[in-house]
Scaffold this motif. Structure first.
Motif, PDB file in Angstrom:
ATOM      1  N   ILE A 292       0.946  -1.143   0.039  1.00 54.41           N
ATOM      2  CA  ILE A 292      -0.010   0.018  -0.023  1.00 54.41           C
ATOM      3  C   ILE A 292       0.844   1.094  -0.099  1.00 54.41           C
ATOM      4  N   SER A 293       0.637   2.242  -0.937  1.00 54.78           N
ATOM      5  CA  SER A 293       1.301   3.413  -1.114  1.00 54.78           C
ATOM      6  C   SER A 293       0.370   4.563  -1.163  1.00 54.78           C
ATOM      7  N   SER A 294       0.613   5.423  -0.418  1.00 52.68           N
ATOM      8  CA  SER A 294      -0.132   6.787  -0.201  1.00 52.68           C
ATOM      9  C   SER A 294       0.124   7.491  -1.342  1.00 52.68           C
ATOM     10  N   GLY A 295      -1.098   7.995  -1.854  1.00 49.82           N
ATOM     11  CA  GLY A 295      -1.056   8.826  -3.368  1.00 49.82           C
ATOM     12  C   GLY A 295      -0.467  10.150  -2.722  1.00 49.82           C
ATOM     13  N   PRO A 296       0.022  10.979  -3.813  1.00 46.49           N
ATOM     14  CA  PRO A 296       0.385  12.477  -3.676  1.00 46.49           C
ATOM     15  C   PRO A 296      -0.447  13.297  -2.968  1.00 46.49           C
ATOM     16  N   LEU A 297      -0.171  14.200  -2.247  1.00 46.46           N
ATOM     17  CA  LEU A 297      -1.080  15.376  -1.582  1.00 46.46           C
ATOM     18  C   LEU A 297      -1.986  15.729  -2.700  1.00 46.46           C
ATOM     19  N   ALA A 298      -3.148  15.747  -2.661  1.00 44.41           N
ATOM     20  CA  ALA A 298      -4.328  16.433  -3.480  1.00 44.41           C
ATOM     21  C   ALA A 298      -4.963  17.487  -2.771  1.00 44.41           C
ATOM     22  N   THR A 299      -5.364  17.489  -1.655  1.00 50.33           N
ATOM     23  CA  THR A 299      -6.168  18.482  -1.154  1.00 50.33           C
ATOM     24  C   THR A 299      -5.753  18.640   0.321  1.00 50.33           C
ATOM     25  N   ILE A 300      -6.211  20.001   0.867  1.00 49.88           N
ATOM     26  CA  ILE A 300      -5.874  20.391   2.073  1.00 49.88           C
ATOM     27  C   ILE A 300      -7.305  20.953   2.809  1.00 49.88           C
ATOM     28  N   SER A 301      -7.640  20.311   3.904  1.00 48.44           N
ATOM     29  CA  SER A 301      -8.733  20.922   4.457  1.00 48.44           C
ATOM     30  C   SER A 301      -8.353  21.532   5.848  1.00 48.44           C
ATOM     31  N   VAL A 302      -8.996  22.437   6.462  1.00 45.38           N
ATOM     32  CA  VAL A 302      -8.662  23.141   7.561  1.00 45.38           C
ATOM     33  C   VAL A 302      -9.821  22.899   8.709  1.00 45.38           C
ATOM     34  N   ALA A 303      -9.465  22.375   9.861  1.00 44.01           N
ATOM     35  CA  ALA A 303     -10.478  22.274  10.715  1.00 44.01           C
ATOM     36  C   ALA A 303     -10.382  23.189  12.190  1.00 44.01           C
ATOM     37  N   PRO A 304     -11.300  23.549  12.815  1.00 48.17           N
ATOM     38  CA  PRO A 304     -12.764  23.584  12.738  1.00 48.17           C
ATOM     39  C   PRO A 304     -13.118  24.857  11.238  1.00 48.17           C
ATOM     40  N   ASN A 305     -14.238  24.386  10.916  1.00 50.41           N
ATOM     41  CA  ASN A 305     -14.429  25.330   9.741  1.00 50.41           C
ATOM     42  C   ASN A 305     -15.968  25.326   9.697  1.00 50.41           C
ATOM     43  N   PRO A 306     -16.589  26.198  10.079  1.00 49.53           N
ATOM     44  CA  PRO A 306     -16.163  27.521  10.626  1.00 49.53           C
ATOM     45  C   PRO A 306     -16.045  27.488  12.020  1.00 49.53           C
ATOM     46  N   ALA A 307     -15.121  28.509  12.482  1.00 49.98           N
ATOM     47  CA  ALA A 307     -14.797  28.685  13.768  1.00 49.98           C
ATOM     48  C   ALA A 307     -15.447  29.855  14.467  1.00 49.98           C
ATOM     49  N   THR A 308     -16.058  29.636  15.538  1.00 46.79           N
ATOM     50  CA  THR A 308     -16.514  30.825  16.297  1.00 46.79           C
ATOM     51  C   THR A 308     -16.039  31.250  17.709  1.00 46.79           C
ATOM     52  N   LEU A 309     -15.430  32.399  17.821  1.00 48.07           N
ATOM     53  CA  LEU A 309     -14.851  32.676  19.068  1.00 48.07           C
ATOM     54  C   LEU A 309     -15.072  34.166  19.360  1.00 48.07           C
ATOM     55  N   ASP A 323      -5.115  12.559  -0.200  1.00 50.21           N
ATOM     56  CA  ASP A 323      -4.759  12.345  -1.925  1.00 50.21           C
ATOM     57  C   ASP A 323      -6.037  12.341  -2.678  1.00 50.21           C
ATOM     58  N   ALA A 324      -5.813  12.090  -3.893  1.00 53.33           N
ATOM     59  CA  ALA A 324      -7.020  12.062  -4.727  1.00 53.33           C
ATOM     60  C   ALA A 324      -8.206  11.327  -4.594  1.00 53.33           C
ATOM     61  N   ASN A 325      -7.822  10.133  -3.841  1.00 54.66           N
ATOM     62  CA  ASN A 325      -8.965   9.262  -3.351  1.00 54.66           C
ATOM     63  C   ASN A 325      -9.671   9.561  -1.938  1.00 54.66           C
ATOM     64  N   GLY A 326      -9.090  10.539  -1.301  1.00 52.66           N
ATOM     65  CA  GLY A 326      -9.472  10.916  -0.126  1.00 52.66           C
ATOM     66  C   GLY A 326      -8.754  10.386   1.053  1.00 52.66           C
ATOM     67  N   ASN A 327      -7.712   9.459   0.892  1.00 52.14           N
ATOM     68  CA  ASN A 327      -6.817   9.119   1.917  1.00 52.14           C
ATOM     69  C   ASN A 327      -6.045   9.919   2.646  1.00 52.14           C
ATOM     70  N   PRO A 328      -5.824   9.721   3.986  1.00 50.36           N
ATOM     71  CA  PRO A 328      -5.176  10.749   4.569  1.00 50.36           C
ATOM     72  C   PRO A 328      -3.620  10.847   4.084  1.00 50.36           C
ATOM     73  N   VAL A 329      -3.004  12.090   3.992  1.00 48.16           N
ATOM     74  CA  VAL A 329      -1.747  12.100   3.502  1.00 48.16           C
ATOM     75  C   VAL A 329      -1.213  13.139   4.609  1.00 48.16           C
ATOM     76  N   PRO A 330       0.087  12.573   5.210  1.00 49.63           N
ATOM     77  CA  PRO A 330       0.633  13.503   6.331  1.00 49.63           C
ATOM     78  C   PRO A 330       1.139  14.863   5.665  1.00 49.63           C
ATOM     79  N   VAL A 331       0.607  16.147   6.362  1.00 45.48           N
ATOM     80  CA  VAL A 331       1.120  17.360   5.766  1.00 45.48           C
ATOM     81  C   VAL A 331       1.472  18.077   6.953  1.00 45.48           C
ATOM     82  N   THR A 332       2.473  18.972   6.557  1.00 46.68           N
ATOM     83  CA  THR A 332       3.068  20.110   7.463  1.00 46.68           C
ATOM     84  C   THR A 332       2.699  21.388   6.998  1.00 46.68           C
TER      85      THR A 332
END
Length: 759
Positions: A292-309, A323-332
């Motif tokens: 099993i190999s992870s695909g390349p990073l395709a999307t980044i989502s930010v949480a929480p969204n929206p944030a209320t403070l 990645d393109a299939n929605g599998n988690p890819v570590p991101v810094t």
């Protein structure tokens, strides 16, 4: 003129009279008399033999009482079966053979007459060739039979000539077929002929017993979430193909596979999973390796969204890559604020709200050329209270203690403040900017002596200064503790004297704003509001206390769960049969597939729905197999080396290469966590002569007994959890189960007075 016309008329009259006399005389000379009325009818032929579908013209002759023939036009009908007849008397024999007495009927007026028809078999029309069974092994023999029939389906004795025309073996003069050495289906190969009519039959020649299974592809590399169709090829000892319908499973991780179709879905964890895809038929199996190999990073989502403070409030943002299939890819990610609303730490993602307003897609996480955003809603708030922590606290003479202050509005929402620190009732001194307190040399309790002030609002804390001897400090762990909203966390406290030597304590626990805590046990339950609560959980013994910070965050993964899918409503599942001797009660559904035998449920009771080899039961077995494989594939946490009776176990995975025995009482301690999961893996069997007891929040629905063969729940055992076996399950008399008895391939057997209740 009149006399002339009169003479002519007279002449014509005389001529007519003379002609009449002449005709009368002629008739008298021929002796012809008048014909009477119709007195009888005769149908011909009176008895006729016809083959099926053959035709026969019937006639009817009418006569008067003197036997004189009278011309008639009769009405024809068939009254007793045997065929049909036309209005002119043309009869057509039917397909049913037999003697049809007085069936052809001719009617004229009130008179009628009948004739009998004998319908016999027709010429040979078809030959049916059969062999039971139609499948035989290589080199073995089987008798064929041939049955001839006419067009109406009536059997006709025949003598046939046998032949093999499409391979598959040989046949002798009596129809005995001997299979060849090549397996396969040979369509219409055995022929039986009689005259110009023939019939054929197909033969399936099967290979020898299965000895090997080959899985294809044998080695494949997939990205997370991708699918791969696997196939299995069976062969006998000589390499002949053997038809198989294997059961598919994943034994060494890497993903999941449909038990019947062999469609594999890769998991998200990368790595090489050797011999993990397994096809099994009976006692024979074959395997394949998956990488099993992870695909390349395709999307980044930010949480929480929206944030209320609120203005000045803080919010920890996190970036999730896929990645393109929605599998988690570590991101810094690198963090920034692009549409205002506050500031953010570029490395950590900690956001501090600015002025009030709604800021769409303002928090941005970037990695390479990809980015994701989140909206921030900032509302104004007024500082109403300041809470100083820890409070109260104990400090050794001349020792130090770090104080923190948290501001909140009228509804308890946190407000960022920068307080000014002071000591108002002596006891020591404090740094006005940092809140670091230094105790004085004199001991005592100094009520509300530490003060934090900001914009006219103040908060206080009490300090007890103790001599260096005796209990001097309490350390609370974990510190800090990160907990999901409404989740639990066990805190512990360790006391020490002034020299750092551990002192036994029984602390009293308290929590200020982050949630609630059991004052005796230290089991903490977080509130629903996220945020960082400094020194919020406190353990106190006498005048000494210690505190820990709590971070309530949505970023902690939930406790893992084990799903049964469509199998969940069942208290019993079996592959072959379910039996009950007497007085049993199953308070749930019962499913059997591929078998359908249910015995004893009259004296025994099922409160739910029964699914006997239907689509629901079949799907339930597929989901049960997936659960069984998931349980069997969990990494072993602790090896079982002795009988479990008389022991107390915390959540975890316990395994035995052979069988698991429980004699006495096994206690499972949830330690206050309602999601605490207990998995017991038995290589061969489970045998009990005792009970399972659940304490401290442990739940039967989270207890799993995965058994490689069969399980026996002994007499009067009070058992807890879901029993998932490869083969069979037996409940002996008076054994009760708070859980499920789920058998993949074998039977579930109940004795007398058993109960099964869904957990």
């Amino acid at each position: 003129m009149r006399s002339l016309f009169g003479s002519a008329r007279t002449a014509r009259v005389l001529a007519a009279v003379a002609l009449g006399a002449l005709l009368t005389a002629s008739c008298d000379n021929d002796d012809v008399t008048g014909v009477g009325s119709l007195a009888s009818l005769v149908v011909s032929p009176n008895s006729q033999s016809l083959a099926i579908n053959a035709t026969q013209q019937f006639t009817a002759v009418g006569k008067d009482g003197a036997g004189n023939t009278i011309g008639i036009t009769p009405t024809w009908s068939v009254v007793s079966g045997g065929g049909t007849i036309s209005p002119t008397g043309m009869f057509t024999a039917g397909t049913t053979i037999g003697t049809f007495t007085a069936t052809v009927k001719a009617t004229s007026g009130s008179l009628s007459s009948t004739a009998t028809v004998l319908v016999t078999v027709g010429p040979l029309a078809s030959i049916a060739v059969t062999m039971t069974p139609s499948s035989l092994a290589i080199g073995t023999g089987q008798q064929f039979t041939a049955v001839g029939k006419d067009a109406g389906g009536n059997v006709i004795p025949i003598t046939v000539v046998w032949a093999v025309i499409n391979g598959g073996g040989t046949v002798n003069a009596t129809g005995m077929f001997t299979a060849g050495m090549v397996s396969g289906t040979f369509t219409n190969t055995v022929r039986a002929s009689s005259g110009g009519v023939s019939g054929t039959a197909s033969v399936t020649v099967t290979a020898g017993p299965l000895t090997t299974l080959t899985v294809a592809p044998n080695s494949v590399t997939l990205s997370g979430g991708a699918t791969q169709q696997y196939t299995a090829t069976g062969a006998d000892a000589s390499g002949n193909a053997v038809l198989v319908t294997p059961t598919w499973s994943v034994v060494n991780g890497g993903g999941a596979i449909a038990a019947t179709s062999g469609l594999f879905t890769a998991g998200s964890a990368s790595g090489t999973f050797a011999n993990t895809v397994t096809a099994t038929s009976g006692s024979i199996s074959g395997t394949a390796t998956v990488t099993i190999s992870s695909g390349p990073l395709a999307t980044i989502s930010v949480a929480p969204n929206p944030a209320t403070l609120i203005v000045g409030g803080a919010q920890q943002f996190v970036a999730n890559g896929a990645d393109a299939n929605g599998n988690p890819v570590p991101v810094t990610a690198s963090w920034s604020v692009v549409n205002g609303g506050g500031t953010i730490n570029a490395s950590t993602g900690m956001f501090t709200a600015g002025s009030a307003g709604s800021y769409a897609n303002t928090v941005k996480a970037t990695s390479g050329t990809l980015s994701g955003t989140a909206t921030v809603n900032v509302s104004a708030a007024t500082l109403r209270t300041i809470t100083v922590s820890p409070n109260p606290t104990t400090v050794t003479a001349n020792g130090t203690r770090q104080f923190t202050a948290m501001g909140t509005d009228a509804t308890g929402n946190p407000i960022a403040i920068t307080p000014v620190w002071s000591v108002v009732n002596t006891g020591g001194s404090i740094n006005s900017s940092t809140g670091l307190f230094t105790a004085g040399a004199g001991s005592g309790t100094f009520t509300n002596t530490v003060r934090a002030s900001f914009n006219g609002v103040s908060g206080f804390a009490t300090v007890t200064v103790t001599p260096i001897n005796g209990l001097a400090t309490i350390t609370v762990s974990p510190n800090p503790a990160t907990v999901n909203p409404n989740a639990t966390q066990q805190f512990t406290a360790v006391g020490r004297d002034g020299n750092g030597v551990v002192v036994a304590i029984t602390p009293v626990w308290s929590a200020l704003s982050s949630g609630a805590i059991d004052p005796a046990t230290g089991l903490f339950t977080a509130g629903a509001t996220t945020g960082t609560y400094s020194n919020d959980v406190t353990a106190t013994s006498g005048v000494v206390s210690g505190s820990a910070t709590v971070v309530v965050s949505n970023t902690i993964p939930p406790s893992p769960t084990i799903s049964l899918g469509s199998a969940a409503p069942n208290g019993i599942m079996a592959g072959t049969a379910v039996t009950c001797i007497n007085l049993g009660t199953i308070s749930a559904d019962v499913s059997i597939s591929p078998g359908n035998t249910l015995t004893g449920f009259g004296p025994c009771v099922i409160t739910g729905v029964r699914h006997l080899n239907d689509a629901v039961a079949a799907q339930g077995q597929i989901d049960l197999t997936n659960t069984y494989n998931a349980l069997a594939g969990r990494p072993c946490g602790t090896n079982i080396v002795a009988n479990l009776g008389g022991t107390t176990l915390n959540a975890g995975t316990y395994c035995s290469a052979s069988s698991i025995g429980v004699t006495g009482t096994l206690t499972l301690d949830g330690q206050g966590n309602p999601n605490a999961t207990f998995v017991f893996q038995a290589g061969s069997g489970l045998t009990t002569a005792g009970n399972v007891v659940l304490i401290n929040g442990a739940l039967a629905r989270n207890v799993w007994w995965q058994v490689g063969s069969s399980a026996t729940i002994g007499t009067a055992s009070q058992w807890q959890g879901n029993i998932v076996t490869l083969t069979s399950i037996t409940l002996v008399d008076n054994a009760n189960l708070n859980g499920r008895a789920l058998a993949r391939n074998g039977a579930v057997s109940l004795g007398t007075n058993n109960t099964i209740t869904l957990p």
